[in-house]
Structures are given as C-alpha cells and as structure tokens.
Design a protein around this motif. Structure first.
Motif, PDB file in Angstrom:
ATOM      1  N   LYS A 188       0.734  -1.207  -0.102  1.00  0.00           N
ATOM      2  CA  LYS A 188      -0.134  -0.130   0.042  1.00  0.00           C
ATOM      3  C   LYS A 188       0.772   1.311  -0.059  1.00  0.00           C
ATOM      4  O   LYS A 188       0.634   2.063  -0.669  1.00  0.00           O
ATOM      5  CB  LYS A 188      -0.877  -0.008   1.033  1.00  0.00           C
ATOM      6  N   LYS A 189       1.884   1.119   0.699  1.00  0.00           N
ATOM      7  CA  LYS A 189       2.875   2.367   0.904  1.00  0.00           C
ATOM      8  C   LYS A 189       3.611   2.548  -0.633  1.00  0.00           C
ATOM      9  O   LYS A 189       3.818   3.676  -0.991  1.00  0.00           O
ATOM     10  CB  LYS A 189       3.897   2.172   1.885  1.00  0.00           C
ATOM     11  N   THR A 192       1.750   4.117  -5.843  1.00  0.00           N
ATOM     12  CA  THR A 192       1.660   5.819  -5.871  1.00  0.00           C
ATOM     13  C   THR A 192       2.013   5.929  -7.447  1.00  0.00           C
ATOM     14  O   THR A 192       2.693   5.343  -8.062  1.00  0.00           O
ATOM     15  CB  THR A 192       2.752   6.485  -5.121  1.00  0.00           C
ATOM     16  N   SER A 255      -3.549  -1.443  -4.112  1.00  0.00           N
ATOM     17  CA  SER A 255      -2.100  -2.067  -3.982  1.00  0.00           C
ATOM     18  C   SER A 255      -2.188  -3.341  -4.608  1.00  0.00           C
ATOM     19  O   SER A 255      -1.207  -4.019  -4.598  1.00  0.00           O
ATOM     20  CB  SER A 255      -1.700  -1.860  -2.601  1.00  0.00           C
TER      21      SER A 255
END
Length: 435
Positions: A188-189, A192, A255
């Motif tokens: 998830k991090k 982007t 994600s």
C-alpha cells in the motif's frame, strides 16, 4: 504465474483428454499388477527414453549436459531425451503413447498424472527402489511426501522442484515483509502514481495460475488448506475466506491488480510494481526483467497467524512398467545420478530450481552460488515443510473454480464467502464427476 506450477494453459488443455486415453492404457501396459522388484544391472548395451519438457534456456542445456555426463560415466547406457515444447504437449504425448502400448521408459509427470497412470497400472511403484537408494534419506521431508500417492506408496522420483518466494524492488520496499500484514502495508505504501504494489494472475477456470496458488498459500498461513489430504475441496473454511478477504482488501487499497502473462514480473521489471510473488524458478527471468535498473530483492514468503506456508511445485519422474528389466535398471541408475548431490547442485545453480538432496548444500558449486544468493538456502530448507496439492485428477479443475472466485471477489467486490461458496459447489461437482 509460477513457472514451475502445472497451472499453465497448455497443461490444463491436456487434462481434457487424459481420462479417455488412460482408460485404454492398461491394454498397452501391464495386464496384471506391475512389477515392483528392482531388476539387476545389465552389462549389455541398453537405450532408455526420457520424455521431458525442459525445452528452452538453461533447463534444456543443463539437462543435456547432465545426460551427456551420465552416458560418459555409463558407456553401455544411451539416454534419448524426448523433448516436448511444454507440459500440455508432454501429458498428451505420454497418454497417447501409453494408450498405444509404446510409452517412454521414464517421463516427467505431475502427481495428478501419476495418480491416473498408477490406477491404470502402467507405471512402477518405487518403494523397493527407494529401499536401495543411498540418497533418499537426504531428500527433504516435503520432497519425500511429494513422491507418494494417496495409497502411501512411492510412485515417483524427484526432479525439478521449487517453492514460492517474494521478489521486491528495494527502492520501494527497503526491507522484506515478515508477515502478510506487513506485506499488505508495504504494498500500500509503495502504491503511488503509476505503481501498484503487486499484480497477480489467478488464471481461468480451465487454467488456474500463480494468483490462485497464492490464495492457497495465504489460506495455509491462516490455518486452513484449500484441499483436504484426499483432495476434497474445503474452500469455505475460515482460513480460505480470510485469505480471499486479504486479497480483496488489497484491491480496495489500490495495491493489488489482476493481470495475465506474468504481470508481477512485468510490473517489477518496468518499475510499475513493488513485488512479484512467484516460484524460485522465476529468478533468472526476474533478473532479466530487472536488468541493471535496481538490485533485485528476494526473500522467503511472509508468515500468517498460523505461521509459514508454502506450496511445492514442479514435476517428478515416473518409471513405466512396459520397459524391459534392462531398461528399468538403466533408468534407475540415471534417476539416482540426476539427484546425486553434485548434479543437484549443478541443476540448482544453472536453472534456479532447488536441490532436492540436502547434501547438495555442501557442494562447492552450490556454496559459491549461495554466497551470492543467500536467500536460496532458506528457500531450499522450506522443502522440508512445503506441501503440494493432492494428487487427484479433479484438483486442477477445482482450483479453476478458485481462480474465478478470486476474480469475482477482487474485481467485482462479491463477498468472499459468497464467491467461495460458488467455487466450492463447482469443485465438489468436479470431484464427483471424476470419481
């Protein structure tokens, strides 16, 4: 998609013809019980055939070299490699030749193929052979279990085996996640812009792929196997539901995406994905995809609440009863050569598959390889605990129902339990039809 899994489109196509072909196989093989005794060595010249699907790259070259070296050490034995382009063609060819009464001496097989071949009495049980093997005791526990069918007898000898690992881009994921929760957070991090944490391919109803195997693995780490040991589907068990919830939540987080044709590898190499979860046999392919863009990270799979889980993939080798005693004796000598420590070390370091023989870890070639690729030692040791899918003919079709459940829950937001109940019903139907 896992490169050493039977879940390829071509592999699934061959399943459609397997039952019909094997129904007539007994006429081409033994008319009674197969011979389980180990024949004595013969000093007379003998030719054996090995039908295999190591048709390209390092796999083709390495098997050819090993076979050449074997024949140099055993000048009275000639080994003819009968190469097939893929596993689907391999199974079709085995079934056709077996039905015609002209099977190869030995052949690469998946466990569900071996189950049908053993039922048709055309392959040889290897318990007596195992009793004479000096190397069998050095095989990992998971490997020893994988050689058996549900009758408890050993029907196969190991060959190209692998487990699943996580590949990652260290610039996006500084440290390999140790748990599946950490994995979801890291994905998830990293998500982007045009980057999606991970892409997987569940496959289709006729050809389940690596994304389906991933669901089965995560379910195991939550405490439940997707299949019981007898091959019965248990898709609505709590662990399987939690595993599908896990994937569905990653999709909601942005994600996870579903794709086809090795989407994780493609995204990792194109730097539009942070992870690829696939077989150790994918290592050379992932290295090529990444090139010099970054240093590829490799680590063992994350653990779940019930600990580590992994899936054993790849094929074994079966010995056909139609072979003469001289051919059986020669084939047995060749099989032992292939799984000797030096040959397993060579096979592993050139192809990316894992050495099934523990003694190979001390071979100089493997220790040098492991010094540059330290992750491979931990991956190899997982051969003690990794499990394979039950060796039943309906399991591939049942897993195809799981592939559809993944697509339904992830892409259509269908509740996991509902999607899995539908898959369970389909899988039970497939099991009933096969029995």
């Amino acid at each position: 998609m896992f490169r050493s899994t039977p879940r390829t489109a071509a592999g699934a196509l061959a399943l459609l013809a397997a039952t019909a072909l094997l129904a007539t196989a007994c006429g081409g093989g033994s008319t009674g019980p197969v011979s389980a005794a180990v024949p004595p060595d013969s000093k007379d010249p003998v030719t054996i055939t090995f039908m295999e699907a190591m048709s390209s790259g390092a796999q083709k070259d390495s098997l050819a070299k090993m076979t050449k070296d074997f024949m140099a050490a055993n000048p009275t034995i000639t080994v003819e490699l009968q190469e097939q382009p893929d596993y689907g063609n391999l199974q079709t060819k085995i079934n056709a030749q077996t039905a015609a009464g002209t099977p190869p001496t030995i052949a690469q097989v998946y466990s569900n193929w071996a189950d049908e071949l053993a039922s048709s009495k055309v392959i040889v049980p290897l318990d007596a052979y195992v009793a004479q093997s000096a190397d069998y005791k050095n095989f990992y526990s998971g490997i020893q279990n994988d050689l058996k069918l549900t009758d408890g007898s050993t029907w196969m000898w190991p060959f190209n085996k692998s487990v699943v690992v996580q590949y990652f881009n260290p610039t996006m994921v500084p440290q390999a996640p140790a748990t599946w929760d950490e994995f979801a957070a890291a994905a998830k991090k990293a998500t982007t812009g045009n980057v999606v944490g991970i892409s997987i391919d569940p496959g289709s109803s006729s050809s389940p792929a690596g994304g389906t195997a991933l669901l089965e693995i995560i379910a195991g780490s939550y405490g439940d196997q997707a299949f019981a040991t007898d091959g019965s589907p248990q898709f609505t068990s709590a662990g399987v539901v939690k595993a599908l919830d896990f994937l569905a939540q990653m999709k909601k987080d942005g994600s996870l995406s579903l794709g086809t044709n090795y989407p994780g590898q493609v995204a990792l190499g194109g730097q539009t994905g942070a992870f690829d979860v696939s077989s150790v046999a994918s290592y050379p392919f992932n290295l090529k995809a990444v090139g010099t863009k970054f240093t590829l990270g490799v680590a063992a799979l994350p653990k779940g609440p019930s600990g580590a889980a992994n899936q054993l993939a790849g094929t074994n080798i079966a010995l056909f009863d139609k072979a003469t005693d001289g051919q059986k004796a020669a084939a047995w000598k060749y099989l032992q050569f292939l799984t000797s420590a030096p040959e397993m070390a060579y096979w592993a370091t050139t192809t990316g598959y894992l050495p099934v023989n523990k003694a190979a870890l001390d071979d100089p070639a493997f220790t040098a390889y492991a010094a540059k690729n330290p992750w491979v030692v931990a991956a190899t040791r997982q051969l003690d605990t990794a499990t394979s899918l039950p060796p039943k003919s309906w399991v591939n079709k049942a897993s195809g129902a799981l592939a559809l459940a993944i697509q339904d829950a992830v892409n259509n937001a269908t509740p996991s339990r509902d999607a899995l109940q539908k898959a369970q019903d389909s899988a039970l139907k497939a099991q009933k039809e096969a029995q």
